[in-house]
Write an enzyme that holds these catalytic residues in place. Structure first.
Site, PDB file in Angstrom:
ATOM      1  N   CYS A  67     -51.402  21.568  -3.774  1.00 18.78           N
ATOM      2  CA  CYS A  67     -51.520  22.314  -5.046  1.00 18.78           C
ATOM      3  C   CYS A  67     -50.229  22.206  -5.854  1.00 18.78           C
ATOM      4  CB  CYS A  67     -51.851  23.776  -4.729  1.00 18.78           C
ATOM      5  SG  CYS A  67     -51.732  24.889  -6.138  1.00 18.78           S
ATOM      6  N   CYS A  76     -48.876  25.467  -7.343  1.00 17.87           N
ATOM      7  CA  CYS A  76     -48.243  26.296  -6.306  1.00 17.87           C
ATOM      8  C   CYS A  76     -46.762  25.969  -6.194  1.00 17.87           C
ATOM      9  CB  CYS A  76     -48.914  26.079  -4.957  1.00 17.87           C
ATOM     10  SG  CYS A  76     -50.652  26.581  -4.898  1.00 17.87           S
TER      11      CYS A  76
END
Length: 287
Positions: free
Chosen positions: A37, A40
């Site tokens: 991700c 993230c």
């Protein structure tokens, strides 16, 4: 993973200890993330920086959604990153995607207990038990850690005034920004200091009461008596003395009677019942 004492890697095995138990004393930000991700990776340094800055004001619990699919499923995490705010065992907020840093600050501040609140609870407890010296030391130590805290400076000044350490209290209050000095509670403490100045070197309360009864026209003694009443917390008696001074000798020492009433109003605040009553009486006498 960070070695910070405020950041934890959470699994289903330690979830209860890290998230649920810690949330009883501070908000816990549960950050669901994954290696693949990219957002993230943008969020991680933001949350890490906040954890270091708040120093235990909140706990950051990081959950790898791929490794802990049972937890991610239980909390119905649909996209990453997802940050859930847990407070006293309940999910109270949720932020999906990367949000501005201010959004995370707002979520933390809404639920965290400010350090000053904890300090003041301890100070009040020590004071009630007669351990004034330890209470003062605790406030000094807190100020060394937060030297710009207006709340702590005002609290320390208040306690110093109660110990008749007026000059120390004055130095603290005068170090505040002008806008803080002009608002409660600092303005009330500064007004109290003016009464301490008036009572400096004056006879004690009983002697002043006798003196004023013997000579009701002694304006200087009446003003000192009013100041003594203020310092004793007998505000209604003080207000009565200043009303009498205003009625008997309105021009004494640059309208000392009226100025004394106004100073007590500042100390007590506009909503205090005595302020409402005596402000009305003062205006009636003036007009």
């Amino acid at each position: 993973m960070s070695e910070s004492p405020y950041i934890f890697e959470v699994t289903q095995h330690n979830f209860a200890a890290v998230v649920v138990e810690n949330s009883q004393r501070a908000p816990v930000l549960v950050d669901f993330w994954a290696d693949w991700c990219q957002p993230c990776k943008t969020l991680t340094p933001i949350l890490t920086k906040l954890a270091q800055e708040y120093r235990g004001g909140f706990i950051l619990a990081k959950i790898n959604a791929d490794a802990e699919q049972a937890l991610a499923g239980h909390f119905q995490v649909r996209s990453l990153p997802t940050v859930m705010v847990v407070w006293q065992g309940q999910i109270v907020d949720q932020l999906v995607g990367v949000q501005p840093e201010s959004a995370y600050r707002e979520a933390i501040d809404r639920y965290r207990t400010h350090p000053g609140e904890l300090i003041m609870e301890q100070v009040d407890l020590l004071w009630q038990r007669g351990r004034q010296k330890q209470a003062i030391e605790l406030l000094h130590e807190a100020l060394r850690q937060e030297p710009d805290s207006v709340e702590l400076k005002v609290a320390l000044a208040d306690k110093l005034l109660q110990l008749d350490r007026g000059e120390d209290a004055r130095a603290l209050l005068e170090s505040l920004p002008a806008e803080e000095r002009d608002r409660q509670p600092a303005s009330g403490l500064l007004a109290r200091l003016r009464f301490a100045d008036l009572a400096q070197g004056a006879p004690d309360l009983a002697a002043l009461e006798t003196k004023v009864r013997a000579d009701p026209a002694d304006s200087a003694a009446r003003r000192q008596l009013a100041a003594r009443y203020v310092l004793a917390g007998a505000y209604e008696s003080a207000l009565e003395q200043f009303m009498d001074l205003m009625r008997r000798d309105p021009q004494f020492e640059d309208e000392a009677g009226r100025q004394g009433l106004i100073a007590i109003f500042e100390m007590l605040g506009n909503e205090h019942p005595l302020v409402i009553t005596y402000r009305r009486r003062m205006f009636s006498l003036l007009h």
